[in-house]
Design a protein around this motif. Structure first.
Motif, PDB file in Angstrom:
ATOM      1  N   TYR A  65       0.843  -1.196   0.000  1.00 49.18           N
ATOM      2  CA  TYR A  65       0.000   0.000   0.000  1.00 49.18           C
ATOM      3  C   TYR A  65       0.879   1.246   0.000  1.00 49.18           C
ATOM      4  O   TYR A  65       2.072   1.182   0.311  1.00 49.18           O
ATOM      5  CB  TYR A  65      -0.890   0.038   1.257  1.00 49.18           C
ATOM      6  CG  TYR A  65      -1.872  -1.082   1.388  1.00 49.18           C
ATOM      7  CD1 TYR A  65      -3.137  -1.001   0.803  1.00 49.18           C
ATOM      8  CD2 TYR A  65      -1.548  -2.226   2.125  1.00 49.18           C
ATOM      9  CE1 TYR A  65      -4.056  -2.030   0.937  1.00 49.18           C
ATOM     10  CE2 TYR A  65      -2.463  -3.261   2.263  1.00 49.18           C
ATOM     11  CZ  TYR A  65      -3.706  -3.158   1.669  1.00 49.18           C
ATOM     12  OH  TYR A  65      -4.619  -4.179   1.803  1.00 49.18           O
ATOM     13  N   SER A  66       0.269   2.368  -0.327  1.00 48.39           N
ATOM     14  CA  SER A  66       0.933   3.664  -0.124  1.00 48.39           C
ATOM     15  C   SER A  66       0.221   4.361   1.026  1.00 48.39           C
ATOM     16  O   SER A  66      -1.008   4.419   1.062  1.00 48.39           O
ATOM     17  CB  SER A  66       0.886   4.513  -1.386  1.00 48.39           C
ATOM     18  OG  SER A  66      -0.429   4.661  -1.859  1.00 48.39           O
ATOM     19  N   ASP A  90       0.411   6.792  -5.916  1.00 52.05           N
ATOM     20  CA  ASP A  90      -0.074   5.522  -5.388  1.00 52.05           C
ATOM     21  C   ASP A  90       0.260   4.375  -6.343  1.00 52.05           C
ATOM     22  O   ASP A  90       0.723   3.307  -5.921  1.00 52.05           O
ATOM     23  CB  ASP A  90      -1.588   5.614  -5.163  1.00 52.05           C
ATOM     24  CG  ASP A  90      -2.203   4.324  -4.665  1.00 52.05           C
ATOM     25  OD1 ASP A  90      -1.754   3.805  -3.622  1.00 52.05           O
ATOM     26  OD2 ASP A  90      -3.142   3.826  -5.325  1.00 52.05           O
ATOM     27  N   ALA A  91       0.040   4.600  -7.629  1.00 50.43           N
ATOM     28  CA  ALA A  91       0.331   3.565  -8.623  1.00 50.43           C
ATOM     29  C   ALA A  91       1.818   3.247  -8.682  1.00 50.43           C
ATOM     30  O   ALA A  91       2.220   2.083  -8.779  1.00 50.43           O
ATOM     31  CB  ALA A  91      -0.179   4.006  -9.991  1.00 50.43           C
ATOM     32  N   PHE A  92       2.665   4.279  -8.612  1.00 45.27           N
ATOM     33  CA  PHE A  92       4.111   4.059  -8.638  1.00 45.27           C
ATOM     34  C   PHE A  92       4.559   3.244  -7.423  1.00 45.27           C
ATOM     35  O   PHE A  92       5.394   2.338  -7.545  1.00 45.27           O
ATOM     36  CB  PHE A  92       4.851   5.393  -8.667  1.00 45.27           C
ATOM     37  CG  PHE A  92       5.119   5.929 -10.042  1.00 45.27           C
ATOM     38  CD1 PHE A  92       5.911   5.214 -10.934  1.00 45.27           C
ATOM     39  CD2 PHE A  92       4.600   7.143 -10.459  1.00 45.27           C
ATOM     40  CE1 PHE A  92       6.180   5.702 -12.206  1.00 45.27           C
ATOM     41  CE2 PHE A  92       4.846   7.635 -11.730  1.00 45.27           C
ATOM     42  CZ  PHE A  92       5.644   6.921 -12.609  1.00 45.27           C
ATOM     43  N   ILE A  93       4.027   3.575  -6.253  1.00 44.66           N
ATOM     44  CA  ILE A  93       4.429   2.861  -5.043  1.00 44.66           C
ATOM     45  C   ILE A  93       3.954   1.416  -5.090  1.00 44.66           C
ATOM     46  O   ILE A  93       4.714   0.480  -4.793  1.00 44.66           O
ATOM     47  CB  ILE A  93       3.892   3.584  -3.790  1.00 44.66           C
ATOM     48  CG1 ILE A  93       4.664   4.890  -3.566  1.00 44.66           C
ATOM     49  CG2 ILE A  93       4.012   2.683  -2.555  1.00 44.66           C
ATOM     50  CD1 ILE A  93       4.131   5.750  -2.436  1.00 44.66           C
ATOM     51  N   LYS A  94       2.715   1.202  -5.477  1.00 42.94           N
ATOM     52  CA  LYS A  94       2.179  -0.158  -5.528  1.00 42.94           C
ATOM     53  C   LYS A  94       2.893  -1.014  -6.573  1.00 42.94           C
ATOM     54  O   LYS A  94       2.965  -2.239  -6.444  1.00 42.94           O
ATOM     55  CB  LYS A  94       0.685  -0.114  -5.801  1.00 42.94           C
ATOM     56  CG  LYS A  94      -0.131   0.344  -4.605  1.00 42.94           C
ATOM     57  CD  LYS A  94      -1.623   0.409  -4.922  1.00 42.94           C
ATOM     58  CE  LYS A  94      -2.416   0.799  -3.681  1.00 42.94           C
ATOM     59  NZ  LYS A  94      -3.858   0.965  -3.982  1.00 42.94           N
ATOM     60  N   SER A  95       3.433  -0.389  -7.610  1.00 45.98           N
ATOM     61  CA  SER A  95       4.171  -1.133  -8.633  1.00 45.98           C
ATOM     62  C   SER A  95       5.563  -1.524  -8.163  1.00 45.98           C
ATOM     63  O   SER A  95       6.229  -2.354  -8.796  1.00 45.98           O
ATOM     64  CB  SER A  95       4.298  -0.288  -9.903  1.00 45.98           C
ATOM     65  OG  SER A  95       5.267   0.746  -9.737  1.00 45.98           O
ATOM     66  N   GLY A  96       6.029  -0.896  -7.085  1.00 46.99           N
ATOM     67  CA  GLY A  96       7.374  -1.142  -6.593  1.00 46.99           C
ATOM     68  C   GLY A  96       8.424  -0.236  -7.210  1.00 46.99           C
ATOM     69  O   GLY A  96       9.610  -0.325  -6.877  1.00 46.99           O
ATOM     70  N   ALA A  97       7.994   0.673  -8.104  1.00 43.32           N
ATOM     71  CA  ALA A  97       8.953   1.549  -8.784  1.00 43.32           C
ATOM     72  C   ALA A  97       9.536   2.604  -7.860  1.00 43.32           C
ATOM     73  O   ALA A  97      10.687   3.028  -8.037  1.00 43.32           O
ATOM     74  CB  ALA A  97       8.287   2.225  -9.981  1.00 43.32           C
ATOM     75  N   HIS A  98       8.732   3.068  -6.893  1.00 41.90           N
ATOM     76  CA  HIS A  98       9.201   4.089  -5.957  1.00 41.90           C
ATOM     77  C   HIS A  98       8.724   3.758  -4.551  1.00 41.90           C
ATOM     78  O   HIS A  98       7.693   3.090  -4.367  1.00 41.90           O
ATOM     79  CB  HIS A  98       8.697   5.477  -6.369  1.00 41.90           C
ATOM     80  CG  HIS A  98       9.287   5.957  -7.661  1.00 41.90           C
ATOM     81  ND1 HIS A  98      10.551   6.501  -7.743  1.00 41.90           N
ATOM     82  CD2 HIS A  98       8.807   5.946  -8.918  1.00 41.90           C
ATOM     83  CE1 HIS A  98      10.810   6.808  -9.006  1.00 41.90           C
ATOM     84  NE2 HIS A  98       9.759   6.483  -9.739  1.00 41.90           N
ATOM     85  N   THR A 133       4.526   6.780   1.569  1.00 45.74           N
ATOM     86  CA  THR A 133       5.561   5.758   1.632  1.00 45.74           C
ATOM     87  C   THR A 133       4.956   4.376   1.435  1.00 45.74           C
ATOM     88  O   THR A 133       3.768   4.166   1.700  1.00 45.74           O
ATOM     89  CB  THR A 133       6.302   5.811   2.987  1.00 45.74           C
ATOM     90  OG1 THR A 133       7.510   5.049   2.910  1.00 45.74           O
ATOM     91  CG2 THR A 133       5.448   5.255   4.125  1.00 45.74           C
ATOM     92  N   ALA A 134       5.769   3.433   0.971  1.00 47.03           N
ATOM     93  CA  ALA A 134       5.322   2.059   0.810  1.00 47.03           C
ATOM     94  C   ALA A 134       5.092   1.445   2.186  1.00 47.03           C
ATOM     95  O   ALA A 134       5.895   1.618   3.104  1.00 47.03           O
ATOM     96  CB  ALA A 134       6.372   1.263   0.042  1.00 47.03           C
ATOM     97  N   SER A 135       3.965   0.742   2.332  1.00 44.54           N
ATOM     98  CA  SER A 135       3.582   0.214   3.639  1.00 44.54           C
ATOM     99  C   SER A 135       2.820  -1.096   3.483  1.00 44.54           C
ATOM    100  O   SER A 135       2.136  -1.319   2.482  1.00 44.54           O
ATOM    101  CB  SER A 135       2.709   1.241   4.378  1.00 44.54           C
ATOM    102  OG  SER A 135       2.183   0.704   5.575  1.00 44.54           O
TER     103      SER A 135
END
Length: 328
Positions: A4-5, A133-141, A177-179
């Motif tokens: 999640y973000s 949100d999409a970038f974080i969930k993809s693992g890119a950021h 942040t990624a969580s």
């Protein structure tokens, strides 16, 4: 593992110059334009707004808000790997270099983090959060700084009382942040270019000069009619996607455009007005900055707490609209 973000920091900034309805009425009267505090408040709910100083740019406002968000998040600028700025009033004509790159420089971030602007006018912050949100969930950021920053006072026609009284300047920021814990639960974005002419700055840069008008134009009744319809629809879309009901919302943080639009949205969702964060009376419409500004104020005064379900939604020129449902 589901990724999640999550919002871990918020920040905001308002320029020092505070302009009351009385101040603005006096300024317009000198031009022979009649208005009053009662006329402005009854139509918009606005009593005050802030204007940037002549040497303040959107990036300056953005940096001030970002520093506060980073401090709350406990993050150093070097830990941020993506900067997204939503703004309709970028530092430069032609929009490059992007305001996000300028913010990156001013924050001293030289770690090759990505940076770009998003343009969806008053929906810009919601659009930017959805992208982050999409970038974080993809693992890119992993850590993303999202900012809404505007100096709308620079594009207002002070001969048009129907628009110049509505807008102000400011900035708001969040750190995502990624969580492993649920944060952003659902996002939904829309646009309909058939309505692109009801809210615009209808000028283009050609040969070093503006062709057309560099001032904001708005068909107020048309914007109002569309806004009250689409805000209810998109809020229900996001709730459905998250398998939730409006009764499970702790707070509604809408784009601070007009108190009548905001109250109409809350009523249609069946939410009591005391569950809606309102700052439009003191800030006016700060476009892409309005939602993060309101969110930060409600976070810092203790209204919004960890675990609360918060709906953020906005409409803007384009015509654009969207909503984000967040668990704080």
């Amino acid at each position: 593992m589901t990724l999640y973000s999550k919002i871990i920091g918020t920040g905001s900034y308002l320029p020092a110059k505070r302009v009351s309805n009385g101040d603005l009425t006096e300024q317009l009267a000198a031009k022979g334009i009649e208005t009053s505090d009662e006329w402005i408040v009854s139509r918009s709910g606005i009593s005050n707004r802030h204007y940037a100083a002549p040497d303040e740019l959107s990036s300056d406002l953005a940096v001030a808000a970002a520093r506060k968000a980073l401090e709350m998040a406990g993050k150093h600028p070097e830990e941020i790997d993506l900067v997204i700025v939503a703004s309709s009033t970028p530092d430069f004509h032609g929009s490059f270099p992007s305001t996000a790159c300028i913010v990156q420089r001013k924050l001293g971030m030289h770690n090759n983090s990505a940076a770009f602007d998003v343009q969806a006018v008053c929906s810009g912050f919601v659009y930017a959060v959805s992208v982050a949100d999409a970038f974080i969930k993809s693992g890119a950021h992993k850590n993303v700084l999202v900012i809404g920053a505007e100096v709308f006072s620079r594009i207002l026609d002070f001969n048009d009382r129907t628009t110049c009284v509505l807008f102000g300047d400011g900035a708001g920021a969040i750190v995502l942040t990624a969580s492993e814990e649920p944060g952003i639960l659902a996002c939904k974005l829309h646009a309909d270019g058939r309505y692109s002419d009801i809210l615009s700055v209808p000028g283009t840069l050609a040969g070093g000069a503006i062709a057309g008008s560099a001032f904001l134009y708005m068909d107020g009744p048309a914007v109002f009619k569309l806004a009250v319809t689409v805000l209810e629809q998109v809020a229900n879309e996001v709730l459905e996607h998250a398998h939730m009901t409006a009764g499970q919302l702790d707070w509604l943080v809408p784009h601070q455009a007009n108190i009548r639009i905001m109250k109409s949205t809350a009523k249609k969702l069946g939410l009591p007005l005391d569950k809606m964060v309102v700052t439009v009376d003191q800030h006016g419409n700060t476009s892409a900055a309005s939602i993060p500004l309101a969110l930060d104020i409600a976070m810092r005064d203790g209204r919004i707490k960890a675990g609360d379900n918060v709906m953020m939604e906005g409409v803007g020129g384009g015509f654009t609209w969207g909503a984000v449902l967040v668990r704080m």
